[in-house]
Design a protein around this motif. Structure first.
Motif, PDB file in Angstrom:
ATOM      1  N   LEU A 520       0.854  -1.183   0.000  1.00 35.39           N
ATOM      2  CA  LEU A 520       0.000   0.000   0.000  1.00 35.39           C
ATOM      3  C   LEU A 520       0.888   1.230   0.000  1.00 35.39           C
ATOM      4  O   LEU A 520       1.835   1.331   0.772  1.00 35.39           O
ATOM      5  CB  LEU A 520      -0.878  -0.025   1.257  1.00 35.39           C
ATOM      6  N   ASN A 521       0.567   2.176  -0.877  1.00 40.78           N
ATOM      7  CA  ASN A 521       1.362   3.407  -0.952  1.00 40.78           C
ATOM      8  C   ASN A 521       0.702   4.600  -0.274  1.00 40.78           C
ATOM      9  O   ASN A 521       1.374   5.595  -0.011  1.00 40.78           O
ATOM     10  CB  ASN A 521       1.645   3.764  -2.415  1.00 40.78           C
ATOM     11  N   ARG A 522      -0.595   4.526   0.010  1.00 45.19           N
ATOM     12  CA  ARG A 522      -1.237   5.676   0.657  1.00 45.19           C
ATOM     13  C   ARG A 522      -0.668   5.849   2.060  1.00 45.19           C
ATOM     14  O   ARG A 522      -0.131   4.917   2.663  1.00 45.19           O
ATOM     15  CB  ARG A 522      -2.756   5.500   0.704  1.00 45.19           C
ATOM     16  N   THR A 523      -0.792   7.041   2.589  1.00 40.08           N
ATOM     17  CA  THR A 523      -0.257   7.336   3.917  1.00 40.08           C
ATOM     18  C   THR A 523      -1.054   6.600   4.990  1.00 40.08           C
ATOM     19  O   THR A 523      -2.287   6.634   5.023  1.00 40.08           O
ATOM     20  CB  THR A 523      -0.298   8.846   4.194  1.00 40.08           C
ATOM     21  N   THR A 524      -0.327   5.904   5.834  1.00 45.03           N
ATOM     22  CA  THR A 524      -0.898   5.301   7.034  1.00 45.03           C
ATOM     23  C   THR A 524      -0.083   5.814   8.225  1.00 45.03           C
ATOM     24  O   THR A 524       0.970   6.436   8.053  1.00 45.03           O
ATOM     25  CB  THR A 524      -0.840   3.767   6.977  1.00 45.03           C
ATOM     26  N   TYR A 525      -0.578   5.545   9.412  1.00 45.28           N
ATOM     27  CA  TYR A 525       0.073   6.085  10.605  1.00 45.28           C
ATOM     28  C   TYR A 525       0.302   4.989  11.643  1.00 45.28           C
ATOM     29  O   TYR A 525      -0.398   3.972  11.660  1.00 45.28           O
ATOM     30  CB  TYR A 525      -0.768   7.216  11.208  1.00 45.28           C
ATOM     31  N   MET A 526       1.268   5.238  12.496  1.00 44.48           N
ATOM     32  CA  MET A 526       1.544   4.310  13.589  1.00 44.48           C
ATOM     33  C   MET A 526       0.291   4.059  14.424  1.00 44.48           C
ATOM     34  O   MET A 526       0.089   2.950  14.942  1.00 44.48           O
ATOM     35  CB  MET A 526       2.662   4.875  14.465  1.00 44.48           C
ATOM     36  N   THR A 527      -0.566   5.043  14.544  1.00 43.95           N
ATOM     37  CA  THR A 527      -1.803   4.911  15.317  1.00 43.95           C
ATOM     38  C   THR A 527      -2.777   3.903  14.695  1.00 43.95           C
ATOM     39  O   THR A 527      -3.729   3.480  15.352  1.00 43.95           O
ATOM     40  CB  THR A 527      -2.501   6.271  15.439  1.00 43.95           C
ATOM     41  N   ASP A 528      -2.551   3.518  13.432  1.00 46.48           N
ATOM     42  CA  ASP A 528      -3.462   2.590  12.753  1.00 46.48           C
ATOM     43  C   ASP A 528      -3.171   1.125  13.085  1.00 46.48           C
ATOM     44  O   ASP A 528      -3.989   0.248  12.784  1.00 46.48           O
ATOM     45  CB  ASP A 528      -3.371   2.772  11.232  1.00 46.48           C
ATOM     46  N   ILE A 529      -2.023   0.841  13.674  1.00 47.49           N
ATOM     47  CA  ILE A 529      -1.606  -0.556  13.838  1.00 47.49           C
ATOM     48  C   ILE A 529      -2.536  -1.308  14.784  1.00 47.49           C
ATOM     49  O   ILE A 529      -3.052  -2.385  14.454  1.00 47.49           O
ATOM     50  CB  ILE A 529      -0.145  -0.623  14.323  1.00 47.49           C
ATOM     51  N   SER A 530      -2.773  -0.768  15.973  1.00 44.49           N
ATOM     52  CA  SER A 530      -3.625  -1.474  16.933  1.00 44.49           C
ATOM     53  C   SER A 530      -5.062  -1.562  16.443  1.00 44.49           C
ATOM     54  O   SER A 530      -5.758  -2.556  16.704  1.00 44.49           O
ATOM     55  CB  SER A 530      -3.573  -0.811  18.305  1.00 44.49           C
ATOM     56  N   ALA A 531      -5.520  -0.537  15.723  1.00 45.80           N
ATOM     57  CA  ALA A 531      -6.881  -0.577  15.158  1.00 45.80           C
ATOM     58  C   ALA A 531      -7.000  -1.693  14.132  1.00 45.80           C
ATOM     59  O   ALA A 531      -8.036  -2.373  14.044  1.00 45.80           O
ATOM     60  CB  ALA A 531      -7.219   0.768  14.532  1.00 45.80           C
ATOM     61  N   THR A 532      -5.945  -1.902  13.350  1.00 44.63           N
ATOM     62  CA  THR A 532      -5.943  -2.956  12.339  1.00 44.63           C
ATOM     63  C   THR A 532      -5.987  -4.334  12.987  1.00 44.63           C
ATOM     64  O   THR A 532      -6.741  -5.216  12.557  1.00 44.63           O
ATOM     65  CB  THR A 532      -4.695  -2.830  11.447  1.00 44.63           C
ATOM     66  N   ILE A 533      -5.197  -4.537  14.029  1.00 44.99           N
ATOM     67  CA  ILE A 533      -5.195  -5.820  14.730  1.00 44.99           C
ATOM     68  C   ILE A 533      -6.524  -6.038  15.459  1.00 44.99           C
ATOM     69  O   ILE A 533      -7.076  -7.150  15.458  1.00 44.99           O
ATOM     70  CB  ILE A 533      -4.009  -5.899  15.705  1.00 44.99           C
ATOM     71  N   ALA A 534      -7.073  -4.986  16.041  1.00 49.25           N
ATOM     72  CA  ALA A 534      -8.361  -5.111  16.734  1.00 49.25           C
ATOM     73  C   ALA A 534      -9.460  -5.548  15.779  1.00 49.25           C
ATOM     74  O   ALA A 534     -10.264  -6.431  16.103  1.00 49.25           O
ATOM     75  CB  ALA A 534      -8.726  -3.786  17.399  1.00 49.25           C
TER      76      ALA A 534
END
Length: 557
Positions: A520-534
């Motif tokens: 994925l090339n769009r901007t993601t953030y460190m804050t997205d990691i736990s939301a993704t796992i959840a």
């Protein structure tokens, strides 16, 4: 009983048995009664890993090593950024596992000055607990109590009524404690005095027998016997790196050891701290991870377990030698093989595609300023204690009072509010004077009042990073924004902590159960990691999470 009634009764029994079996068999459909989840989640943080190491060193990675396996079989987010200041270890580990930022989570640095207690605080300090597994008193007086929000590991424990096991492992105490969360079964970190892994009474009253047995093997001495020579051909280092020996590199093994090979045998039985600045600390931690999985039976129960692993030696080596050093290339080439070994172990013991892995970093890192200068690229050094000392001297001349600055951490200036209030000094005038003084320094870009950062004359992303990093109880009053390449560091080596992309652009890769192949090339953030796992686990995201699930990474199971 007639034949018709007998057939009806038999049918009802069969239906009842079928229903019971359906509820107990593994599920791969959302419509089934049991929610489909992996057997184990493994969160991997590589301390100080720049995103570009994935590609700069790509050709030295093994085909079945860790990094190519993640890149070619997993899902890579190639533009993942950190949305806060300061970009340091404790805040990074907190953000990865909480999806939160300092203003909400409360972890504002590795250290901070507490504006209520008027004391300097270390991020995991807890005087109410004691060391377990060592006589080194201060090493184990640690817990997650300074963290104000839940972690993804906490939420997994809550979602399974505490049937899931969650354990954190790292060389650094903060690298184990903050990811493991408040409700962890255990967190284990390294005691630099004894060479053992330890814990605190927050988690347990004594180490498990298997960890005592692990410690008794004195693995560090075994690794010291190997010494440290380059893994790769000399031509590879010459093609990808700076010279092996440079005056601007630090010398963690003593002034007599300025380059490869490094004699480590001399530290055997004497100095257990040196292992942290070698690739063998990563091998030691991977060894511990396998031992933990086997003895705690992670991934073998009815509920998903979570192992949080943070590799720290990459940070120690990066600080000492810099991103373009032979040592950094060597540690990543070796870590690639270490991760490959770990994934092979997970395939064998947990089952291929039965576990989910994510790999990221707590922050990245800058180039050594003197290395940049050789190539006409701007940079420089500025030291927090020097800034504090010069500011206090200047303000004493202007306002006729010493010690108007309590602390400077990561270019964050803490005013002495008690003194200012008691003397009825004009705080606005002091802040203006500080800004005027600092802006005469050619290394300084600007100085920002943190409480008013939302309206500062800066690009919106940097304004937001300051806002996200500010909480009145634990933050300073003024944020010094240095010019690009200027770092908070001593006379040698390098550091990190600022808002520029060399510190904020981190790798993020997902792999295994529930994850599709892609990037994925769009901007993601460190804050997205736990939301993704959840979302993957179908559990509540952490309480302070401000991120969004990266849905492109998922596949149907």
């Amino acid at each position: 009983m007639n034949r018709k009634k007998m057939l009806m009764s038999l049918a009802m029994v069969i239906l009842a048995i079928s229903g019971a079996v359906a509820q107990n068999k593994p599920n791969n459909n959302a419509s089934d009664a049991t929610i489909a989840r992996p057997k184990l989640v493994v969160g991997i943080i590589v301390d100080q890993m720049r995103w570009d190491y994935l590609y700069r060193f790509y050709n030295v990675y093994e085909p079945n090593g860790g990094f190519k396996r993640l890149l070619n079989q997993g899902f890579s987010c190639d533009n993942t950024l950190m949305p806060y200041l300061p970009t340091v270890t404790a805040v990074g580990h907190t953000c990865v596992y909480t999806g939160s930022v300092p203003t909400i989570a409360g972890i504002t640095g590795n250290n901070w000055y507490d504006n209520n207690t008027h004391k300097t605080v270390y991020c995991t300090d807890d005087a109410s607990v004691s060391t377990v597994g060592s006589t080194t008193k201060a090493a184990g007086e640690m817990s997650p109590r300074n963290l104000w929000v839940t972690t993804i590991t906490d939420e997994l424990r809550l979602a399974t009524n505490f049937k899931s096991k969650t354990i954190g492992l790292s060389i650094k105490d903060r690298g184990a404690i903050l990811p493991a969360g408040h409700a962890a079964n255990a967190a284990y970190w390294y005691d630099y005095q004894t060479g053992n892994f330890i814990s605190s009474t927050y988690y347990m009253n004594q180490l498990p027998e298997w960890l005592t047995a692990f410690n008794n093997k004195k693995w560090v001495d075994t690794y010291y016997e190997k010494n440290w020579s380059p893994l790769l051909p000399k031509a590879t280092y010459e093609a990808l790196c700076d010279a092996d020996v440079n005056d601007y590199e630090s010398q963690p093994f003593g002034k007599d050891q300025k380059g490869f090979p490094y004699n480590l045998e001399k530290f055997k039985g004497k100095d257990y701290s040196k292992i942290a600045s070698t690739p063998y600390a990563n091998e030691l931690l991977e060894n511990l991870a396998e031992t933990t999985i086997a003895n705690e039976q992670l991934g073998k129960g009815n509920a998903t377990d979570f192992l949080a692993v943070s590799f720290s030696s990459t940070d120690y080596i990066g600080h000492a030698f810099g991103p373009n050093s032979w040592e950094v290339l060597d540690v990543y080439a070796r870590l690639d093989r270490t991760l490959g070994k770990f994934f092979d172990y997970l395939d064998k013991t947990i089952g291929k595609n039965q576990y989910t892995v994510f790999l990221t970093a707590d922050h990245a890192g800058a180039q050594i300023p003197e290395f940049l200068a050789k190539h006409n690229i701007p940079g420089g050094r500025a030291d927090d204690p020097d800034i504090k000392r010069s500011l206090n001297q200047y303000l004493a001349e202007q306002f006729h009072q010493p010690n108007l600055i309590n602390a400077v951490w990561e270019f964050d200036v803490y005013l002495n509010h008690n003194l200012i209030d008691s003397l009825q000094l004009n705080q606005a005038a002091i802040e203006k004077s500080i800004a005027q003084y600092l802006q005469k320094d050619d290394r300084v870009l600007t100085v920002v009042n943190k409480a008013k950062a939302a309206t500062a004359s800066l690009p919106v992303n940097i304004r937001e990073m300051i806002v996200n990093g500010y909480t009145p109880k634990r933050s300073g009053d003024l944020q010094i924004i240095m010019k690009s390449g200027v770092m908070d560091a001593g006379k040698t080596g390098m550091s990190h902590g600022v808002a520029y992309t060399y510190d904020t652009h981190i790798p993020l890769l997902f792999y295994g159960w529930g994850i599709q192949k892609g990037h994925l090339n769009r901007t993601t953030y460190m804050t997205d990691i736990s939301a993704t796992i959840a979302a993957l686990l179908k559990i509540q995201m952490p309480s302070g999470c401000i991120g969004q699930p990266i849905t492109e990474a998922y596949r149907n199971n």
